[in-house]
Design an enzyme around this catalytic site. Structure first.
Site, PDB file in Angstrom:
ATOM      1  N   GLU A  99       0.827  -1.206   0.000  1.00  0.00           N
ATOM      2  CA  GLU A  99       0.000   0.000   0.000  1.00  0.00           C
ATOM      3  C   GLU A  99       0.863   1.258   0.000  1.00  0.00           C
ATOM      4  O   GLU A  99       0.513   2.276  -0.602  1.00  0.00           O
ATOM      5  CB  GLU A  99      -0.923   0.006   1.228  1.00  0.00           C
ATOM      6  CG  GLU A  99      -1.886  -1.154   1.284  1.00  0.00           C
ATOM      7  CD  GLU A  99      -2.886  -1.136   0.148  1.00  0.00           C
ATOM      8  OE1 GLU A  99      -2.508  -1.550  -0.973  1.00  0.00           O
ATOM      9  OE2 GLU A  99      -4.023  -0.719   0.365  1.00  0.00           O
ATOM     10  N   THR A 106      -4.922   5.781  -6.217  1.00  0.00           N
ATOM     11  CA  THR A 106      -4.860   6.165  -4.805  1.00  0.00           C
ATOM     12  C   THR A 106      -3.874   7.325  -4.625  1.00  0.00           C
ATOM     13  O   THR A 106      -4.116   8.250  -3.836  1.00  0.00           O
ATOM     14  CB  THR A 106      -4.427   4.954  -3.948  1.00  0.00           C
ATOM     15  OG1 THR A 106      -5.396   3.921  -4.150  1.00  0.00           O
ATOM     16  CG2 THR A 106      -4.364   5.281  -2.472  1.00  0.00           C
TER      17      THR A 106
HETATM   18  N1  HSE Z   1      -7.533   5.032   3.185  1.00  0.00           N
HETATM   19  C1  HSE Z   1      -7.019   4.993   1.846  1.00  0.00           C
HETATM   20  C2  HSE Z   1      -7.383   6.283   1.144  1.00  0.00           C
HETATM   21  C3  HSE Z   1      -7.622   3.820   1.134  1.00  0.00           C
HETATM   22  O1  HSE Z   1      -8.527   6.706   1.269  1.00  0.00           O
HETATM   23  O2  HSE Z   1      -6.517   6.875   0.492  1.00  0.00           O
HETATM   24  C4  HSE Z   1      -7.144   3.665  -0.273  1.00  0.00           C
HETATM   25  O3  HSE Z   1      -7.937   2.673  -0.895  1.00  0.00           O
END
Ligand code: HSE
Length: 315
Positions: free
Chosen positions: A129, A183
Site C-alpha cells: 500500500e 490512490t
Molecule cells: N484510506 C485509503 C485512502 C484507502 O482513502 O486513500 C485507499 O484505498
C-alpha cells in the site's frame, strides 16, 4: 521440494465514510486469486495470468515490497514464484492492490509453514500500500482483506487492530464506475492540516460509527457515516457525486460514501430489498452519463484471505 499455495483475498471498502485510513470492511465473493510456490534457492518472480494489465517491472508491483518485508523478517532465502490468476480491476476503489498483496503474503506464510500471525501479515502487506499510495502505509484495505469482517486500526505505531461486530441488518451496495482514480492522485489532493471544527465533527462520527457497530445499531452507523474531511476534496473525481447521493438517499439508503480512494461509491441500507434498489439507482446514474459500471450488493464477509488449495511437488 516445491510447496504451492493458492489463496483468495477479498475486495474491501476502506474508510467506511468517516474513518480515513482507520476503518475498513470486507466484501463477499469479489477478490483476487494468487498462487505462491516456494522452493530452495533465492529469488522472486511474479507472473500475471489475470485479465488486467499489471506493471511488468518487479519493483512496481505491490506484491514485491510485501513479499520482501515478509522474507526479511523470515531471515532465510527461498525461491518464490508468484502467479496472479485473477484480479479486481486496479484503481477500482475496492482494494484491488490490497487484495493482491494480502493474498501473496497469506499464501507465502502458508507455504513457509505459518511462521507469522495474521496481524503480522497485515504489516507486511501494508508495504504494498505504501508503494501505490505515494509513501503512506495504511491498513484499512489490507487489514480486512487478511482478517475479514470490519476492522479498526486504532493505532499504527505499533499497529493495533480491532475486529468489530456487524449488525445482521447491514447491507451494502457498491458501484464501481468504469473510470480510474489512482490512490496516489486521490491522496495528493488532500490537505495536510484540518481545522479543529472539522476534526470535532469527524471524530464524533468515527466514534458514532464504532459505537453503532458495537451496539449493532445500523441507523446510528448510517448517520455516522459522514465524511466531512476527505470527501469534499475527492468527490470531483466521481461524475455527479452529489446528485448520486441525493438519489440514493431518496431510495432509502442510510448513507452514501466514496469507497476508499474511489471511484467506487458505497451505500448502506437496512434491508436487502433497499440495497438492491439502491444498486440499480447507482448503476443507472453512471449509465445515464455513458459510463459503464460493475455492481456489488450484499453483506459484509466475516472471512478474509483463505487457502483455496495447496500441494507439494518434487520440482
Ligand atoms: N484510506 C485509503 C485512502 C484507502 O482513502 O486513500 C485507499 O484505498
Amino acid at each position: 521440494m516445491k510447496k504451492n499455495v493458492r489463496v483468495f483475498a477479498p475486495g474491501t471498502v476502506a474508510n467506511m465514510g468517516c474513518g480515513f485510513d482507520v476503518m475498513g470492511m470486507t466484501l463477499n465473493g469479489v477478490g483476487d486469486i494468487v498462487s505462491v510456490s516456494v522452493s530452495e534457492g533465492d529469488g522472486l518472480t511474479i507472473e500475471n495470468r489475470s485479465s488486467v494489465d499489471l506493471p511488468t517491472e518487479l519493483d512496481k508491483n505491490v506484491i514485491t515490497p510485501a513479499v520482501r518485508a515478509l522474507m526479511n523478517e523470515f531471515g532465510e532465502p527461498r525461491m518464490i514464484e508468484v502467479v496472479v490468476e485473477h484480479k479486481i480491476s486496479p484503481g477500482s476503489g475496492i482494494g484491488s492492490s490490497a487484495a493482491s498483496s494480502a493474498a501473496a503474503v497469506y499464501a507465502l506464510n502458508e507455504a513457509l509453514g505459518c511462521p507469522f500471525t495474521p496481524e503480522k501479515l497485515v504489516e507486511f502487506a501494508m508495504e504494498g500500500e505504501k508503494l501505490i499510495s505515494g509513501g503512506t502505509p495504511h491498513a484499512d484495505n489490507v487489514g480486512p482483506a487478511i482478517l475479514g469482517g470490519v476492522v479498526l486500526m486504532r493505532g499504527y505505531e505499533p499497529l493495533d487492530i480491532v475486529r468489530l461486530p456487524v449488525p445482521d441488518n447491514f447491507f451494502c451496495s457498491v458501484v464501481h464506475p468504469d473510470i480510474m482514480v489512482s490512490t496516489k492522485d486521490a491522496r495528493a489532493v488532500l490537505p495536510k492540516d484540518i481545522t479543529l471544527r472539522l476534526a470535532v465533527k469527524q471524530w464524533g462520527n468515527v466514534a458514532g460509527l464504532v459505537a453503532g457497530l458495537a451496539l449493532k445499531d445500523v441507523y446510528l452507523i448510517g448517520r455516522s457515516m459522514v465524511d466531512s474531511v476527505i470527501e469534499p476534496h475527492r468527490k470531483a473525481f466521481i461524475p455527479g457525486f452529489d446528485e448520486l447521493r441525493s438519489k440514493v438517499l431518496a431510495t432509502g439508503a442510510l448513507s452514501v460514501n466514496i469507497s476508499g480512494s474511489g471511484p467506487s461509491v458505497f451505500a448502506v441500507s437496512p434491508d436487502m430489498e433497499t440495497a438492491s434498489k439502491v444498486g440499480e439507482v447507482m448503476s443507472r446514474h453512471f449509465a445515464d452519463m455513458g459510463i459503464g459500471s460493475d455492481l456489488y450488493v450484499g453483506t459484509v464477509s466475516n472471512e478474509g484471505a483463505r487457502v483455496l488449495n495447496s500441494s507439494l511437488s518434487s520440482r
